[in-house]
Motif scaffolding. Structure first.
Motif, mmCIF file in Angstrom:
data_model
loop_
_atom_site.group_PDB
_atom_site.id
_atom_site.type_symbol
_atom_site.label_atom_id
_atom_site.label_comp_id
_atom_site.label_asym_id
_atom_site.label_seq_id
_atom_site.Cartn_x
_atom_site.Cartn_y
_atom_site.Cartn_z
ATOM 1 N N GLY A 111 0.759 -1.240 0.000
ATOM 2 C CA GLY A 111 0.000 0.000 0.000
ATOM 3 C C GLY A 111 0.787 1.286 0.000
ATOM 4 O O GLY A 111 0.190 2.364 -0.032
ATOM 5 N N VAL A 112 2.115 1.244 0.033
ATOM 6 C CA VAL A 112 2.906 2.475 0.006
ATOM 7 C C VAL A 112 3.174 2.872 -1.440
ATOM 8 O O VAL A 112 3.071 2.053 -2.358
ATOM 9 C CB VAL A 112 4.231 2.312 0.785
ATOM 10 N N PHE A 113 3.520 4.140 -1.646
ATOM 11 C CA PHE A 113 3.789 4.625 -3.000
ATOM 12 C C PHE A 113 4.948 3.848 -3.613
ATOM 13 O O PHE A 113 5.969 3.599 -2.971
ATOM 14 C CB PHE A 113 4.130 6.114 -2.987
ATOM 15 N N SER A 114 4.787 3.495 -4.875
ATOM 16 C CA SER A 114 5.868 2.878 -5.636
ATOM 17 C C SER A 114 6.730 4.005 -6.197
ATOM 18 O O SER A 114 6.282 4.773 -7.050
ATOM 19 C CB SER A 114 5.294 2.025 -6.771
ATOM 20 N N LEU A 115 7.948 4.131 -5.714
ATOM 21 C CA LEU A 115 8.793 5.276 -6.028
ATOM 22 C C LEU A 115 9.890 4.896 -7.020
ATOM 23 O O LEU A 115 10.620 3.928 -6.810
ATOM 24 C CB LEU A 115 9.424 5.845 -4.754
ATOM 25 N N GLY A 116 10.021 5.689 -8.092
ATOM 26 C CA GLY A 116 11.041 5.451 -9.096
ATOM 27 C C GLY A 116 12.219 6.388 -8.929
ATOM 28 O O GLY A 116 12.156 7.388 -8.210
ATOM 29 N N LEU A 117 13.316 6.071 -9.609
ATOM 30 C CA LEU A 117 14.539 6.873 -9.574
ATOM 31 C C LEU A 117 14.772 7.486 -10.947
ATOM 32 O O LEU A 117 14.618 6.806 -11.970
ATOM 33 C CB LEU A 117 15.736 5.993 -9.204
ATOM 34 N N GLU A 118 15.136 8.763 -10.957
ATOM 35 C CA GLU A 118 15.480 9.429 -12.207
ATOM 36 C C GLU A 118 16.779 10.204 -12.037
ATOM 37 O O GLU A 118 17.301 10.350 -10.928
ATOM 38 C CB GLU A 118 14.343 10.341 -12.678
ATOM 39 N N ALA A 119 17.288 10.703 -13.148
ATOM 40 C CA ALA A 119 18.603 11.331 -13.174
ATOM 41 C C ALA A 119 18.737 12.462 -12.168
ATOM 42 O O ALA A 119 17.835 13.288 -12.012
ATOM 43 C CB ALA A 119 18.903 11.856 -14.574
ATOM 44 N N ALA A 120 19.892 12.484 -11.491
ATOM 45 C CA ALA A 120 20.300 13.532 -10.552
ATOM 46 C C ALA A 120 19.480 13.558 -9.268
ATOM 47 O O ALA A 120 19.628 14.479 -8.458
ATOM 48 C CB ALA A 120 20.274 14.910 -11.220
ATOM 49 N N HIS A 121 18.633 12.559 -9.040
ATOM 50 C CA HIS A 121 17.946 12.399 -7.750
ATOM 51 C C HIS A 121 18.766 11.459 -6.871
ATOM 52 O O HIS A 121 19.215 10.409 -7.332
ATOM 53 C CB HIS A 121 16.543 11.810 -7.952
ATOM 54 N N SER A 122 18.930 11.819 -5.619
ATOM 55 C CA SER A 122 19.696 10.982 -4.693
ATOM 56 C C SER A 122 18.827 9.934 -4.007
ATOM 57 O O SER A 122 19.340 9.089 -3.260
ATOM 58 C CB SER A 122 20.367 11.864 -3.635
ATOM 59 N N ARG A 123 17.531 9.986 -4.228
ATOM 60 C CA ARG A 123 16.594 9.040 -3.635
ATOM 61 C C ARG A 123 15.562 8.621 -4.683
ATOM 62 O O ARG A 123 15.322 9.329 -5.660
ATOM 63 C CB ARG A 123 15.850 9.658 -2.434
ATOM 64 N N ARG A 124 14.930 7.489 -4.446
ATOM 65 C CA ARG A 124 13.785 7.097 -5.269
ATOM 66 C C ARG A 124 12.593 7.921 -4.788
ATOM 67 O O ARG A 124 12.092 7.696 -3.688
ATOM 68 C CB ARG A 124 13.513 5.595 -5.130
ATOM 69 N N ARG A 125 12.147 8.875 -5.615
ATOM 70 C CA ARG A 125 11.065 9.770 -5.171
ATOM 71 C C ARG A 125 10.088 10.123 -6.286
ATOM 72 O O ARG A 125 9.327 11.087 -6.162
ATOM 73 C CB ARG A 125 11.644 11.050 -4.567
ATOM 74 N N ILE A 126 10.049 9.355 -7.364
ATOM 75 C CA ILE A 126 9.137 9.682 -8.464
ATOM 76 C C ILE A 126 7.884 8.819 -8.347
ATOM 77 O O ILE A 126 7.946 7.588 -8.446
ATOM 78 C CB ILE A 126 9.797 9.444 -9.839
ATOM 79 N N VAL A 127 6.753 9.471 -8.102
ATOM 80 C CA VAL A 127 5.483 8.743 -8.050
ATOM 81 C C VAL A 127 4.886 8.680 -9.459
ATOM 82 O O VAL A 127 4.942 9.648 -10.212
ATOM 83 C CB VAL A 127 4.483 9.386 -7.065
ATOM 84 N N HIS A 128 4.349 7.518 -9.800
ATOM 85 C CA HIS A 128 3.820 7.282 -11.136
ATOM 86 C C HIS A 128 2.344 6.909 -11.076
ATOM 87 O O HIS A 128 1.825 6.556 -10.023
ATOM 88 C CB HIS A 128 4.576 6.134 -11.825
ATOM 89 N N VAL A 129 1.729 6.978 -12.248
ATOM 90 C CA VAL A 129 0.384 6.440 -12.446
ATOM 91 C C VAL A 129 0.432 5.586 -13.704
ATOM 92 O O VAL A 129 0.869 6.048 -14.757
ATOM 93 C CB VAL A 129 -0.669 7.555 -12.624
ATOM 94 N N GLU A 130 0.021 4.353 -13.593
ATOM 95 C CA GLU A 130 0.014 3.445 -14.741
ATOM 96 C C GLU A 130 1.387 3.356 -15.396
ATOM 97 O O GLU A 130 1.534 3.464 -16.623
ATOM 98 C CB GLU A 130 -1.045 3.867 -15.762
ATOM 99 N N GLY A 131 2.418 3.182 -14.564
ATOM 100 C CA GLY A 131 3.775 3.029 -15.079
ATOM 101 C C GLY A 131 4.270 4.286 -15.751
ATOM 102 O O GLY A 131 4.413 5.336 -15.107
ATOM 103 N N ASP A 132 4.541 4.219 -17.062
ATOM 104 C CA ASP A 132 5.067 5.375 -17.785
ATOM 105 C C ASP A 132 3.963 6.197 -18.443
ATOM 106 O O ASP A 132 4.238 7.029 -19.298
ATOM 107 C CB ASP A 132 6.094 4.932 -18.833
#
Length: 516
Positions: A111-132
């Motif tokens: 039930g927690v947010f699925s967090l992605g990683l993107e360039a120049a981020h030091s943490r996984r903090r990208i929240v998505h909807v329906e993947g990409d």
């Protein structure tokens, strides 16, 4: 035509139906709003095409200070620290607001947010909807919410052509409809018109977006900021398709690597390698292409057969081009993706013209500095839509009248972009120099002064060129081989159109304008 504008007089007018415009309208409810969009709700917007998602410090190992540090590092010394801190701190509230309006972010099994990683981020903090498919899903939910909100009147297939100013403040919006000119009396107008990728031949944005908000605000006398900073996404799918399809940084976040035609990882010695800031990666790819080479994204080892389930939209775009990402290299190239500059605003979205606000990519809050951190754009659009709405709600509109007429000059012609992208793409690309920028100014100035169909897009392009010519350093997305070093201190620049035109006329007569 008088019945409609009289009925809508006194309402807040919002121009644009991407994420920022939709959030502004919804947050203002139940205050009456008229939302003007040249296409259908949410159509022809960069928001709906966003793949990566929204950056928000929601993880147990993350916080707003860490997010700010990453943003400042990517912004290369040019962020407004106070504005950036304020916007990033509001990320959890923005995510909660979007969920309230029906957005369903991806979550893990617990039930927690699925967090992605993107360039120049030091943490996984990208929240998505329906993947990409984040942008499309978010906009779809907000459009549905707008349609269910009785206080919002939508004027579709209506294009804003000019802001009307009376005694120094906004008084009306001059629009083009299928039936002719329409003047909406309004003393509170919000520009949420998106970016300017249509000025370039290679872009991932809707090709009709040439910076209309900047043009409208500039002609109304508003201050503009940091217009030179145009971000090229490093990895657009290199194919005949126009606009170019985007291959999200999230693919590199999942371990895909960049290689040239020799199979060499040319970024391996760069700090962060493939996840270095966008300006660094874009310049490195441009250098490979400039020597006659080719560049590919290799996701075969990192994702393989999982590619289609993790990135279904990108997989479809690749297959459309005859590429199977699970077994094939993906050809990529830089393409214009985002504009860090725009209408100068404060933290409430207010411009320098009373009665005019700007939100989203059309605005320049100082969050992004010289180089936007990945997925901060949708966050800014959501936060600033809320901020501007709250600010507008406290501003009375006693001067909105029931009678408004078009200016004596009539309705400006629809924009013709055909003559502008070749000039901009050649002279204002990833790498710039004095001669090329001066040639751009000399080519664009006559188009503006002709006041014909190319005038409006040429005006926005000229502003980029003038701002760029004045920044005699390389910083973030602005790279000059003739000034390769950074200045010791970074300074943001604001300017009004009248000053920019004066500089352009002086520049156009300079010998450099004929020597590049």
């Amino acid at each position: 035509m008088t019945e409609l504008p009289n009925r809508l007089a006194g309402r807040v007018a919002i121009v644009g139906s991407g994420l920022a415009g939709l959030v502004t309208a919804l947050t203002l409810a139940p205050q009456p709003v008229v939302l003007v969009t040249r296409a259908g709700l949410g159509a022809e917007t960069s928001s709906a095409w966003a793949q990566g998602g929204i950056a928000a410090s929601l993880g147990a190992d993350d916080n707003a200070d860490l997010h700010l540090a990453d943003t400042l590092a990517a912004g290369d010394g040019l962020c407004d620290v106070a504005a950036a801190a304020s916007i990033l701190k509001a990320a959890p509230a923005a995510i909660a607001m979007l969920e309230k309006f029906g957005v369903r972010f991806d979550r893990t099994a617990d039930g927690v947010f699925s967090l992605g990683l993107e360039a120049a981020h030091s943490r996984r903090r990208i929240v998505h909807v329906e993947g990409d498919g984040s942008g499309a899903a978010i906009v779809r939910a907000l459009v549905e919410a707008v349609r269910k909100t009785p206080s919002i009147t939508v004027l579709g297939d209506v294009e804003a052509r000019r802001l009307l100013v009376d005694d120094g403040r906004i008084s009306a919006l001059l629009c083009a409809t299928r039936s002719g000119a329409l003047v909406l009396p309004a003393s509170r107008i919000v520009l949420a018109t998106g970016g300017l990728g249509g000025l370039y031949e290679a872009t991932t944005n809707p090709v009709g977006n040439y910076g209309q908000g900047v043009m409208l605000a500039a002609r109304a006398g508003a201050e503009l900021a940091d217009m030179e900073f145009v971000q090229f996404h490093p990895t657009a799918l290199d194919s005949p398709r126009r606009p170019l399809a985007l291959v999200s940084e999230a693919v590199r976040g999942e371990g895909a690597v960049l290689v040239n035609e020799k199979g060499e990882r040319f970024l391996v010695r760069e700090p962060g390698a493939e996840l270095a800031p966008r300006d660094v990666v874009a310049r490195a790819i441009s250098a490979e292409l400039g020597r006659g080479g080719r560049v590919f994204l290799d996701a075969r080892k990192a994702l393989g057969r999982k590619f289609a389930s993790r990135f279904p939209a990108i997989d479809g775009l690749c297959r459309e081009a005859g590429i199977d990402p699970s077994t094939d290299l993906i050809p990529v190239r830089p393409a214009v993706h985002y504009h860090m500059g725009g209408v100068a605003t404060d933290i409430n979205g207010r411009s320098s013209v009373p009665g005019l606000w700007a939100v989203g990519e059309a605005a320049s809050t100082g969050l992004h500095g010289a180089n936007r951190l990945a997925s901060n754009s949708l966050l800014e659009a959501a936060v600033m839509g809320m901020q501007a709405a709250r600010d507008i709600a406290g501003v009375l509109a006693p001067t909105d009248g029931t009678a408004a007429t078009a200016p004596a000059t009539g309705l400006p012609p629809p924009a013709d972009l055909s003559m502008v992208p070749p000039v901009v793409s050649r002279h204002l690309g990833v790498l710039r120099n004095a001669g090329a920028m001066h040639d751009a100014i000399a080519s664009l100035l006559p188009l503006i002064e002709s006041e014909e169909a190319s005038s409006d897009p040429a005006l926005v392009a000229l502003l980029i060129a003038v701002f760029a010519s004045l920044r005699r350093e390389s910083r973030g997305a602005h790279a000059r081989p003739d000034f390769p070093l950074k200045l010791a201190s970074a300074e943001r620049r604001t300017m009004r159109l009248a000053e920019a035109l004066d500089i352009a006329r002086e520049t156009a007569s300079h010998p450099l304008a004929r020597s590049a």
